[in-house]
Design an enzyme around this catalytic site. Sequence first.
Site, PDB file in Angstrom:
ATOM      1  N   THR A  12      93.693 -23.311 -36.327  1.00 37.56           N
ATOM      2  CA  THR A  12      92.525 -22.857 -37.241  1.00 37.56           C
ATOM      3  C   THR A  12      91.993 -21.316 -36.955  1.00 37.56           C
ATOM      4  O   THR A  12      91.560 -20.711 -37.967  1.00 37.56           O
ATOM      5  CB  THR A  12      91.237 -23.822 -36.967  1.00 37.56           C
ATOM      6  N   SER A  54      98.223 -27.222 -34.282  1.00 32.00           N
ATOM      7  CA  SER A  54      98.648 -27.591 -33.181  1.00 32.00           C
ATOM      8  C   SER A  54      99.253 -28.990 -33.168  1.00 32.00           C
ATOM      9  O   SER A  54      99.931 -29.580 -32.062  1.00 32.00           O
ATOM     10  CB  SER A  54      97.686 -27.398 -32.050  1.00 32.00           C
ATOM     11  N   SER A  55      98.871 -29.909 -34.245  1.00 33.42           N
ATOM     12  CA  SER A  55      99.406 -31.295 -34.226  1.00 33.42           C
ATOM     13  C   SER A  55     100.988 -31.103 -34.437  1.00 33.42           C
ATOM     14  O   SER A  55     101.772 -32.147 -34.366  1.00 33.42           O
ATOM     15  CB  SER A  55      98.736 -31.895 -35.438  1.00 33.42           C
ATOM     16  N   THR A  87      93.256 -26.078 -31.904  1.00 29.40           N
ATOM     17  CA  THR A  87      92.342 -26.849 -30.920  1.00 29.40           C
ATOM     18  C   THR A  87      92.775 -28.303 -30.652  1.00 29.40           C
ATOM     19  O   THR A  87      92.332 -28.832 -29.711  1.00 29.40           O
ATOM     20  CB  THR A  87      90.710 -26.966 -31.148  1.00 29.40           C
ATOM     21  N   ASP A  88      93.553 -28.867 -31.593  1.00 29.79           N
ATOM     22  CA  ASP A  88      93.806 -30.497 -31.455  1.00 29.79           C
ATOM     23  C   ASP A  88      94.736 -30.831 -30.272  1.00 29.79           C
ATOM     24  O   ASP A  88      94.252 -31.715 -29.608  1.00 29.79           O
ATOM     25  CB  ASP A  88      94.709 -31.068 -32.841  1.00 29.79           C
TER      26      ASP A  88
HETATM   27  N1  ASP Z   1      94.178 -27.808 -37.003  1.00 25.73           N
HETATM   28  C1  ASP Z   1      93.834 -27.324 -36.137  1.00 25.73           C
HETATM   29  C2  ASP Z   1      94.960 -27.360 -35.115  1.00 25.73           C
HETATM   30  O1  ASP Z   1      95.860 -26.458 -35.284  1.00 25.73           O
HETATM   31  C3  ASP Z   1      92.480 -27.755 -35.395  1.00 25.73           C
HETATM   32  C4  ASP Z   1      92.115 -26.209 -34.876  1.00 25.73           C
HETATM   33  O2  ASP Z   1      92.836 -25.476 -34.480  1.00 25.73           O
HETATM   34  O3  ASP Z   1      90.883 -26.449 -34.748  1.00 25.73           O
HETATM   35  O4  ASP Z   1      94.722 -27.733 -33.991  1.00 25.73           O
END
Ligand code: ASP
Length: 321
Positions: A12, A54-55, A87-88
């Site tokens: 994100t 990150s998923s 963050t994931d």
């Molecule tokens: N979708 C995001 C990620 O790549 C979520 C984030 O970064 O907060 O994990």
Amino acid sequence: MPRIIVITTGGTIATRRGPNLAGAIPALKGEDVLAMLPRGGADLAFEEFSNLPSSHLTPVNALDLSRRVAAALERPEVDGVVITHGTDTLEETAYLLDLTLRTSKPVVITGAMRAATSLGYDGLANLAAAVRVASTPSASDLGVVLVFDEEIHAAAEAQKLHAQSRAAFTSPGTGPLGRVEGERVWIARQPVGRQQIACQRLEELVDLIRLTQGADVRMLRHSLEDGVAGLVIEAFGGGRVPPWWLPHLSEALQRRTAVVIASRCGAGGLGDEYGYVGAYHDLRRLGVLFAHNLSGPKARIKLMVALGTARGLNELRAFFA
Ligand code: ASP
């Protein structure tokens, strides 16, 4: 001026919403972020590792990232590394880096909970704070740390425990290592019991199963019959399973599948004084390994690293002693 390398992976912190896009996607490059950051304090260079949510990342990607970070830190002119990440799965990458990197230079990982095109984008503040920590000599020898919403967390302790808040990361049971207060980096304590494993390859076939009340053994059986190399069970409390799980765990160990018990509680160590069936004493008698204070996802990362590195059962046991 300290020289800091910022390695970007996506997430994100790098996302924006374009006119023809269905939703925000990772699109910002290092140069875009650099243009938004306040000048001064550190000499920054950006390197792109990936530009993915990150998923979409795997532990194998995280091990490649660890090699990339190690190579950057070996350069004598580099004082520290900052990694930007979704963050994931940030906590898993952070912990894998912490386990596998051997350096006393600061390594800081950060991200954002709001896209760059949203009101309240937290990416710049988090990145500026991360750069400040990476430029601070007192952040040396802390291992890999997360900097998020002005807090500094140990990689082994931090978990994403809020799905929406900008203060998404917490270190349950221990609290943060310190804070970033304006220009000041305040380190209140050192991380305890850090572990390092020199890892060349990972064992990828490691499953994580979370126990629930009355859980049957279908998922466990499926993993065993699929021939997994390792299993992490997020057990109840201080390490307890239903009685009907014991024969299957025993079978797993007979098949030489590594079994690691973590707690599904999110904080606290393992061990209890109960004498009933399925409590800690039974698990210890079976010969499972214990993850102690690590969360289930981090225990899985550790088991992947440990199985990829250990030359036998004794070495594997030593990693979890
Ligand atoms: N979708 C995001 C990620 O790549 C979520 C984030 O970064 O907060 O994990």
